[in-house]
Motif scaffolding. Structure first.
Motif, PDB file in Angstrom:
ATOM      1  N   ASN A  23      -7.065  11.301 -11.048  1.00 17.94           N
ATOM      2  CA  ASN A  23      -5.640  11.033 -11.262  1.00 17.94           C
ATOM      3  C   ASN A  23      -4.876  11.471 -10.027  1.00 17.94           C
ATOM      4  N   ALA A  24      -3.967  10.614  -9.560  1.00 20.13           N
ATOM      5  CA  ALA A  24      -3.130  10.954  -8.414  1.00 20.13           C
ATOM      6  C   ALA A  24      -1.720  10.461  -8.678  1.00 20.13           C
ATOM      7  N   GLN A  25      -0.745  11.230  -8.191  1.00 19.39           N
ATOM      8  CA  GLN A  25       0.657  10.870  -8.371  1.00 19.39           C
ATOM      9  C   GLN A  25       1.429  11.121  -7.089  1.00 19.39           C
ATOM     10  N   ARG A  26       2.379  10.219  -6.843  1.00 22.00           N
ATOM     11  CA  ARG A  26       3.350  10.449  -5.776  1.00 22.00           C
ATOM     12  C   ARG A  26       4.696  10.634  -6.454  1.00 22.00           C
ATOM     13  N   LYS A  27       5.347  11.753  -6.131  1.00 20.91           N
ATOM     14  CA  LYS A  27       6.635  12.068  -6.749  1.00 20.91           C
ATOM     15  C   LYS A  27       7.693  12.259  -5.680  1.00 20.91           C
ATOM     16  N   ALA A  28       7.771  11.353  -4.736  1.00 22.44           N
ATOM     17  CA  ALA A  28       8.741  11.457  -3.647  1.00 22.44           C
ATOM     18  C   ALA A  28      10.070  10.843  -4.084  1.00 22.44           C
ATOM     19  N   ALA A  29      11.162  11.563  -3.863  1.00 21.69           N
ATOM     20  CA  ALA A  29      12.483  11.114  -4.306  1.00 21.69           C
ATOM     21  C   ALA A  29      12.939   9.848  -3.577  1.00 21.69           C
ATOM     22  N   GLU A  30      12.647   9.736  -2.285  1.00 16.02           N
ATOM     23  CA  GLU A  30      13.137   8.591  -1.515  1.00 16.02           C
ATOM     24  C   GLU A  30      12.232   7.360  -1.613  1.00 16.02           C
ATOM     25  N   PRO A  52      -2.304   6.256  -0.087  1.00 14.56           N
ATOM     26  CA  PRO A  52      -3.066   6.989   0.930  1.00 14.56           C
ATOM     27  C   PRO A  52      -4.542   6.579   0.907  1.00 14.56           C
ATOM     28  N   VAL A  53      -4.853   5.450   1.514  1.00  8.73           N
ATOM     29  CA  VAL A  53      -6.195   4.868   1.416  1.00  8.73           C
ATOM     30  C   VAL A  53      -7.276   5.803   1.948  1.00  8.73           C
ATOM     31  N   ALA A  54      -7.067   6.372   3.126  1.00 11.47           N
ATOM     32  CA  ALA A  54      -8.092   7.270   3.687  1.00 11.47           C
ATOM     33  C   ALA A  54      -8.307   8.460   2.769  1.00 11.47           C
ATOM     34  N   ALA A  55      -7.227   9.039   2.253  1.00  9.71           N
ATOM     35  CA  ALA A  55      -7.346  10.173   1.334  1.00  9.71           C
ATOM     36  C   ALA A  55      -8.035   9.741   0.044  1.00  9.71           C
ATOM     37  N   LEU A  56      -7.783   8.527  -0.410  1.00 10.03           N
ATOM     38  CA  LEU A  56      -8.417   8.047  -1.644  1.00 10.03           C
ATOM     39  C   LEU A  56      -9.941   8.058  -1.523  1.00 10.03           C
ATOM     40  N   PRO A  64       0.694  13.340   2.280  1.00  9.47           N
ATOM     41  CA  PRO A  64       2.101  13.695   2.109  1.00  9.47           C
ATOM     42  C   PRO A  64       2.736  13.037   0.879  1.00  9.47           C
ATOM     43  N   GLY A  65       3.331  13.881   0.021  1.00 10.11           N
ATOM     44  CA  GLY A  65       4.011  13.392  -1.173  1.00 10.11           C
ATOM     45  C   GLY A  65       3.108  13.157  -2.371  1.00 10.11           C
ATOM     46  N   TRP A  66       1.802  13.281  -2.207  1.00  6.49           N
ATOM     47  CA  TRP A  66       0.847  12.988  -3.272  1.00  6.49           C
ATOM     48  C   TRP A  66       0.237  14.267  -3.835  1.00  6.49           C
ATOM     49  N   GLU A  67      -0.001  14.246  -5.142  1.00  6.30           N
ATOM     50  CA  GLU A  67      -0.747  15.294  -5.824  1.00  6.30           C
ATOM     51  C   GLU A  67      -1.964  14.630  -6.448  1.00  6.30           C
TER      52      GLU A  67
END
Length: 168
Positions: A149-156, A118-122, A134-137
């Motif tokens: 610290n950021a993580q994406r924990k999306a199952a798909e 998520p570049v814009a969010a970064l 979406p999908g990122w914490e």
């Protein structure tokens, strides 16, 4: 090109140990006025839990925003590993060979890292704004000490861990 990316990934993986050792000797910012910043330097580590797992760490210099900017990745000794540059309608990756052009920054990031980031969010996160992606914490609690610290924990999608340590 796949071989070049494999070599870059291997080189960056080897740098992880060096960077973690160097972290003990590197100062981070004690406090900051994040809202006005458009340039950051430090170290980043990215781990993409794909098959096979992709991991790399590097010193970096990032400037600009989600619309136009550049990201350079460097070895601990200062050699440039890669340079990513983008502006509206232009995205370019330069490594050891000819520069590669991409249709968008997202396409460049996916090609270079193996994951959508998520570049814009970064950029917002680095300025202290907890923008949802979406999908990122994201954990900004240590940002005043220069850590994100950021993580994406999306199952798909492949899970992703991103760690950034900012320098003065």
């Amino acid at each position: 090109m796949r071989e070049l990316l494999r070599r870059l990934g291997l080189l960056l993986s080897l740098l992880i140990a060096t960077l973690f050792i160097a972290a003990c000797a590197t100062t981070t910012r004690a406090s900051a006025d994040f809202a006005s910043q458009t340039r950051w330097e430090g170290r980043l580590a990215l781990k993409v839990y794909a098959t096979p797992v992709q991991a790399f760490a590097s010193n970096f210099a990032l400037e600009g925003n989600g619309e136009a900017g550049s990201l350079s990745l460097h070895t601990p000794l200062g050699s440039t590993l890669a340079l990513m540059q983008w502006a509206p309608g232009v995205a370019k990756l330069t490594t050891t060979g000819e520069p590669q052009s991409f249709d968008s920054l997202q396409a460049l990031v996916l090609h270079a890292t193996g994951a959508e980031l998520p570049v814009a969010a970064l950029f917002d996160w680095l300025q202290g704004t907890p923008t949802a992606a979406p999908g990122w914490e994201v954990d900004l609690s240590q940002l005043p000490e220069g850590r994100l610290n950021a993580q994406r924990k999306a199952a798909e999608l492949p899970a992703v861990d991103l760690k950034i340590i900012l320098q003065n």
